[in-house]
Design a protein around this motif. Structure first.
Motif, PDB file in Angstrom:
ATOM      1  N   LEU A  13     -23.500  31.670  18.711  1.00 46.47           N
ATOM      2  CA  LEU A  13     -23.165  30.678  17.614  1.00 46.47           C
ATOM      3  C   LEU A  13     -21.826  30.108  17.615  1.00 46.47           C
ATOM      4  N   ILE A  14     -20.978  30.777  18.003  1.00 40.80           N
ATOM      5  CA  ILE A  14     -19.588  30.534  18.023  1.00 40.80           C
ATOM      6  C   ILE A  14     -19.481  29.348  19.103  1.00 40.80           C
ATOM      7  N   ASP A  15     -20.076  29.772  20.175  1.00 39.33           N
ATOM      8  CA  ASP A  15     -20.093  28.827  21.569  1.00 39.33           C
ATOM      9  C   ASP A  15     -20.581  27.303  20.929  1.00 39.33           C
ATOM     10  N   CYS A  16     -21.767  27.471  20.348  1.00 37.84           N
ATOM     11  CA  CYS A  16     -22.335  26.389  19.949  1.00 37.84           C
ATOM     12  C   CYS A  16     -21.653  25.569  18.982  1.00 37.84           C
ATOM     13  N   VAL A  17     -21.182  25.943  18.073  1.00 37.54           N
ATOM     14  CA  VAL A  17     -20.180  25.340  17.090  1.00 37.54           C
ATOM     15  C   VAL A  17     -18.933  24.718  17.890  1.00 37.54           C
ATOM     16  N   GLU A  18     -18.459  25.328  18.701  1.00 40.03           N
ATOM     17  CA  GLU A  18     -17.116  25.002  19.555  1.00 40.03           C
ATOM     18  C   GLU A  18     -17.563  23.795  20.217  1.00 40.03           C
ATOM     19  N   GLY A  19     -19.039  23.867  20.857  1.00 40.68           N
ATOM     20  CA  GLY A  19     -19.382  22.644  21.660  1.00 40.68           C
ATOM     21  C   GLY A  19     -19.783  21.686  20.818  1.00 40.68           C
ATOM     22  N   ALA A  51     -16.339  23.762  12.340  1.00 37.94           N
ATOM     23  CA  ALA A  51     -15.211  24.421  13.331  1.00 37.94           C
ATOM     24  C   ALA A  51     -13.825  24.504  12.683  1.00 37.94           C
ATOM     25  N   PRO A  52     -12.903  25.413  13.011  1.00 42.92           N
ATOM     26  CA  PRO A  52     -13.490  26.423  13.886  1.00 42.92           C
ATOM     27  C   PRO A  52     -14.291  27.469  13.150  1.00 42.92           C
TER      28      PRO A  52
END
Length: 187
Positions: free
Chosen positions: A26-32, A40-41
């Protein structure tokens, strides 16, 4: 399509044990830049709390949690089928949070997850599926290829993780159009 990717359904214990790995996705997708309900963040605590809620829903039999794992059993993608619906919609489910790590996108993982959605939704007795996605995003092509029908677009429906407005397109898919509820009698 990578052959070393396995898509499977997590039970309640596996869902709870997978919360940290799911938070990473989830964090990777939001950062992307994915507009998936978070800004974000995205704080790790927020991501962990979200996945705890999902795991609780799996335990309560209110949702189905599917994951895509690589050869090392690392979760690289996920999607949910929200089966708990109002009394007058027992045949319907919402598809939510279709997420794939940025580093493994465009390798067919999303397509495999969506195929698994169809299978598991049918097994759960669901015949109508609904989802929404950012208008103009890569996911729209994925859903169209998977047989989803575009229902319409709502401008400025949500925010991107950076705070910019984005339109959202709604899709539906009928898994078994022959299975319909009985029609009301007209007098």
């Amino acid at each position: 399509m990578p052959s070393d990717i396995e898509v499977r359904r997590l039970d309640a214990n596996e869902a709870a044990a997978s919360i940290p790995a799911l938070a990473d996705v989830l964090i990777d997708c939001v950062e992307g830049g994915a507009s998936v309900s978070f800004m974000a963040p995205l704080a790790r605590e927020t991501a962990l709390a979200f996945w705890q809620h999902v795991a609780d829903g799996v335990a309560a039999n209110e949702r189905i949690l599917l994951v895509a794992e690589d050869a090392q059993r690392r979760i690289v993608g996920t999607v949910q089928i929200v089966t708990a619906q109002p009394e007058n919609q027992p045949h319907r489910a919402d598809v939510a949070k279709m997420l794939v790590l940025q580093e493994v996108r465009k390798k067919g993982i999303g397509a495999r997850l969506m195929h698994a959605v169809d299978t598991h939704a049918q097994q759960a007795g669901k015949t109508v599926l609904v989802l929404d996605t950012v208008t103009g995003g890569d996911a729209e092509r994925l859903y169209a290829r998977a047989g989803w029908q575009r229902a319409g677009t709502v401008p400025d429906y949500a925010l991107m993780p950076d705070g910019q407005f984005c339109a959202t397109t709604f899709y539906y898919k009928q898994l078994d159009p022959a299975r319909r509820p009985p029609q009301a009698l007209t007098v």
